[in-house]
Design a protein around this motif. Sequence first.
Motif, PDB file in Angstrom:
ATOM      1  N   CYS A  81       0.819  -1.211   0.000  1.00 25.67           N
ATOM      2  CA  CYS A  81       0.000   0.000   0.000  1.00 25.67           C
ATOM      3  C   CYS A  81       0.853   1.260   0.000  1.00 25.67           C
ATOM      4  O   CYS A  81       2.080   1.197   0.155  1.00 25.67           O
ATOM      5  N   PRO A  82       0.214   2.439  -0.138  1.00 26.47           N
ATOM      6  CA  PRO A  82       0.960   3.697  -0.084  1.00 26.47           C
ATOM      7  C   PRO A  82       1.735   3.893   1.213  1.00 26.47           C
ATOM      8  O   PRO A  82       2.789   4.541   1.214  1.00 26.47           O
ATOM      9  N   LYS A  83       1.230   3.348   2.329  1.00 25.55           N
ATOM     10  CA  LYS A  83       1.971   3.486   3.589  1.00 25.55           C
ATOM     11  C   LYS A  83       3.300   2.759   3.497  1.00 25.55           C
ATOM     12  O   LYS A  83       4.310   3.219   4.039  1.00 25.55           O
ATOM     13  N   ASN A  84       3.327   1.629   2.816  1.00 24.01           N
ATOM     14  CA  ASN A  84       4.576   0.919   2.586  1.00 24.01           C
ATOM     15  C   ASN A  84       5.476   1.700   1.639  1.00 24.01           C
ATOM     16  O   ASN A  84       6.708   1.689   1.770  1.00 24.01           O
ATOM     17  N   THR A  85       4.874   2.363   0.658  1.00 25.78           N
ATOM     18  CA  THR A  85       5.653   3.202  -0.256  1.00 25.78           C
ATOM     19  C   THR A  85       6.408   4.274   0.510  1.00 25.78           C
ATOM     20  O   THR A  85       7.592   4.532   0.245  1.00 25.78           O
ATOM     21  N   VAL A  86       5.746   4.903   1.481  1.00 27.59           N
ATOM     22  CA  VAL A  86       6.398   5.928   2.294  1.00 27.59           C
ATOM     23  C   VAL A  86       7.556   5.331   3.088  1.00 27.59           C
ATOM     24  O   VAL A  86       8.632   5.939   3.208  1.00 27.59           O
ATOM     25  N   ASP A  87       7.363   4.128   3.632  1.00 28.59           N
ATOM     26  CA  ASP A  87       8.457   3.461   4.348  1.00 28.59           C
ATOM     27  C   ASP A  87       9.647   3.226   3.412  1.00 28.59           C
ATOM     28  O   ASP A  87      10.813   3.435   3.797  1.00 28.59           O
ATOM     29  N   SER A  88       9.366   2.788   2.187  1.00 29.65           N
ATOM     30  CA  SER A  88      10.446   2.565   1.213  1.00 29.65           C
ATOM     31  C   SER A  88      11.147   3.867   0.876  1.00 29.65           C
ATOM     32  O   SER A  88      12.385   3.906   0.733  1.00 29.65           O
ATOM     33  N   GLU A  89      10.376   4.946   0.743  1.00 32.52           N
ATOM     34  CA  GLU A  89      10.980   6.250   0.450  1.00 32.52           C
ATOM     35  C   GLU A  89      11.928   6.670   1.572  1.00 32.52           C
ATOM     36  O   GLU A  89      13.007   7.215   1.321  1.00 32.52           O
ATOM     37  N   ARG A  90      11.535   6.420   2.803  1.00 35.77           N
ATOM     38  CA  ARG A  90      12.393   6.789   3.933  1.00 35.77           C
ATOM     39  C   ARG A  90      13.688   5.970   3.921  1.00 35.77           C
ATOM     40  O   ARG A  90      14.783   6.506   4.189  1.00 35.77           O
ATOM     41  N   GLY A 132      13.598  14.397   0.324  1.00 34.87           N
ATOM     42  CA  GLY A 132      13.964  13.000   0.369  1.00 34.87           C
ATOM     43  C   GLY A 132      13.739  12.340  -0.978  1.00 34.87           C
ATOM     44  O   GLY A 132      13.313  12.980  -1.952  1.00 34.87           O
ATOM     45  N   VAL A 133      14.028  11.057  -1.052  1.00 35.71           N
ATOM     46  CA  VAL A 133      13.816  10.294  -2.285  1.00 35.71           C
ATOM     47  C   VAL A 133      12.344   9.900  -2.358  1.00 35.71           C
ATOM     48  O   VAL A 133      11.782   9.369  -1.398  1.00 35.71           O
ATOM     49  N   LYS A 134      11.707  10.162  -3.492  1.00 39.24           N
ATOM     50  CA  LYS A 134      10.293   9.855  -3.672  1.00 39.24           C
ATOM     51  C   LYS A 134      10.110   8.810  -4.774  1.00 39.24           C
ATOM     52  O   LYS A 134      10.818   8.832  -5.787  1.00 39.24           O
ATOM     53  N   LEU A 135       9.145   7.916  -4.555  1.00 40.40           N
ATOM     54  CA  LEU A 135       8.808   6.907  -5.555  1.00 40.40           C
ATOM     55  C   LEU A 135       7.606   7.318  -6.395  1.00 40.40           C
ATOM     56  O   LEU A 135       7.241   6.606  -7.330  1.00 40.40           O
ATOM     57  N   THR A 136       7.015   8.452  -6.071  1.00 39.25           N
ATOM     58  CA  THR A 136       5.892   8.986  -6.834  1.00 39.25           C
ATOM     59  C   THR A 136       6.408   9.989  -7.859  1.00 39.25           C
ATOM     60  O   THR A 136       7.536  10.477  -7.752  1.00 39.25           O
ATOM     61  N   PRO A 137       5.599  10.345  -8.865  1.00 39.07           N
ATOM     62  CA  PRO A 137       5.980  11.433  -9.759  1.00 39.07           C
ATOM     63  C   PRO A 137       6.196  12.727  -8.973  1.00 39.07           C
ATOM     64  O   PRO A 137       5.713  12.877  -7.846  1.00 39.07           O
ATOM     65  N   PRO A 181      -4.679   9.101  -7.532  1.00 38.47           N
ATOM     66  CA  PRO A 181      -3.822   8.343  -8.448  1.00 38.47           C
ATOM     67  C   PRO A 181      -3.877   6.847  -8.192  1.00 38.47           C
ATOM     68  O   PRO A 181      -3.963   6.390  -7.051  1.00 38.47           O
ATOM     69  N   GLU A 182      -3.904   6.089  -9.278  1.00 36.41           N
ATOM     70  CA  GLU A 182      -3.783   4.630  -9.305  1.00 36.41           C
ATOM     71  C   GLU A 182      -5.050   3.881  -8.902  1.00 36.41           C
ATOM     72  O   GLU A 182      -5.192   2.705  -9.232  1.00 36.41           O
ATOM     73  N   ILE A 183      -5.981   4.521  -8.195  1.00 34.83           N
ATOM     74  CA  ILE A 183      -7.165   3.779  -7.741  1.00 34.83           C
ATOM     75  C   ILE A 183      -8.462   4.303  -8.346  1.00 34.83           C
ATOM     76  O   ILE A 183      -9.461   3.584  -8.366  1.00 34.83           O
ATOM     77  N   ASP A 184      -8.481   5.543  -8.817  1.00 28.24           N
ATOM     78  CA  ASP A 184      -9.704   6.116  -9.375  1.00 28.24           C
ATOM     79  C   ASP A 184      -9.561   6.305 -10.883  1.00 28.24           C
ATOM     80  O   ASP A 184      -8.616   5.807 -11.496  1.00 28.24           O
ATOM     81  N   GLY A 185     -10.502   7.041 -11.468  1.00 22.69           N
ATOM     82  CA  GLY A 185     -10.524   7.215 -12.911  1.00 22.69           C
ATOM     83  C   GLY A 185      -9.534   8.264 -13.400  1.00 22.69           C
ATOM     84  O   GLY A 185      -8.741   8.835 -12.639  1.00 22.69           O
TER      85      GLY A 185
END
Length: 437
Positions: A13-22, A129-134, A400-404
């Motif tokens: 999930c996005p919460k895991n994405t934030v952990d990866s970014e950290r 910091g390093v971001k995995l999102t655009p 992003p990623e979940i809606d239209g």
Amino acid sequence: MNIPKVGVISLGCPKNTVDSERILTQLRTEGYQISSSYEDADLVLVNTCGFIDSAVQESLNSIGEALKENGKVIVTGCLGAKEDLIREVHPRVLAVSGPHQYDQVMAQVHEVAPRPVHNPFTSLVPDTGVKLTPRHYAYLKISEGCNHRCTFCIIPSFRGDLVSRPIGDVLNEARRLADNGVQELLVISQDTSAYGIDTRYKLDFWDGKPVKTRLRELCEELGRLDIWVRLHYVYPYPHVDDIIPLMAENRILPYLDIPFQHASPSILKNMRRPAHAEKVLHRINNWRQQVPDLTLRSTFIVGFPGETEDDFQTLLDFLEEAQLDSVGCFKYSPVEGAAANQLPNPVEEAVKQERWERFMEVQQRISAARLQQKVGQTIEVIVDEVVDEGAVCRSQADAPEIDGQVFLDHQTHLQPGERLLVEVEEADEYDLWAHPI
């Protein structure tokens, strides 16, 4: 001297994405290089998900692939809380840690690939910091853990009880992101509505003034940044009503992601969720009176143990009444360690599938009708990417990623992150087509 390279696989999930970014930010801060291939990496870090069985299997498969292609693998994340399971399937992993154990992860990395000697002035890390999102949107995590004990969920056993971040830290991060060009903040946590409860809404200081650690105050301050602010994982506490006026004032986006999960009182009771669908419908009506263009997204579970046809019909009736804009639906599957596994009267898989199909048929009709109402309207969109055919955008109603999406044909001159007004020309069940004004 060769600088160690670390490959990072981020799942979940996005919460895991934030952990990866950290973790990525700390790796870069210490002078490590980040590798995008197995062959080039000195080791691979896999940040896992363990929420449902399919996520567990995906995590185990990713660990296996990393071991096969590289051989040196460190595992962290939610599935890391089940070290015995990981080592039973993959005994060759070098180290295992649970979610948000950043110091332990870095210590494990140091053992496998010693910290390089580097000049921090020649390998600068961005303020954000390093971001995995655009570059134009980012996740803003405001807390860890959850105080709820929903019977279908095992996340608290991984991530613990609620721990809110100091509001000053959250707002400082938000300002840095906005100052560096982020146009949209997606506020996330396990339970966004509960922000600050564990601190008794402690008074903190930011920008030279006192601010309470509470959701309303957080939204008020984020609303001053002049960027999109979108709330996710909002548990329907009564004080969520206090956020609606901020949406009416265009301070934050008129968008709420609320996981209702079901509508039958008996099923909600067995889930240990709030069991007042009538009150929820009343509140939805009240919210929409204040904010007519409010977008409501939710998720539901069908086939939960003990769900009867009457329970399921109650859920369909709720969909018709609530007229939600975007909905995700999952067929219940047992999760190891979840209390729901002990409930009687499991639903047969064929019945789960049949109910899921009926659910989606109803909701697709509702979503399509709500999108058709937008034809001819002027809306604001943000550009996500530009392709040969034109610009791919999202409206304020679309995360992003979940809606239209909103497609602007032939608008190839636009740039990602650009916000503009468009007129809607056409709609289907999920997406819109429009042209700039």
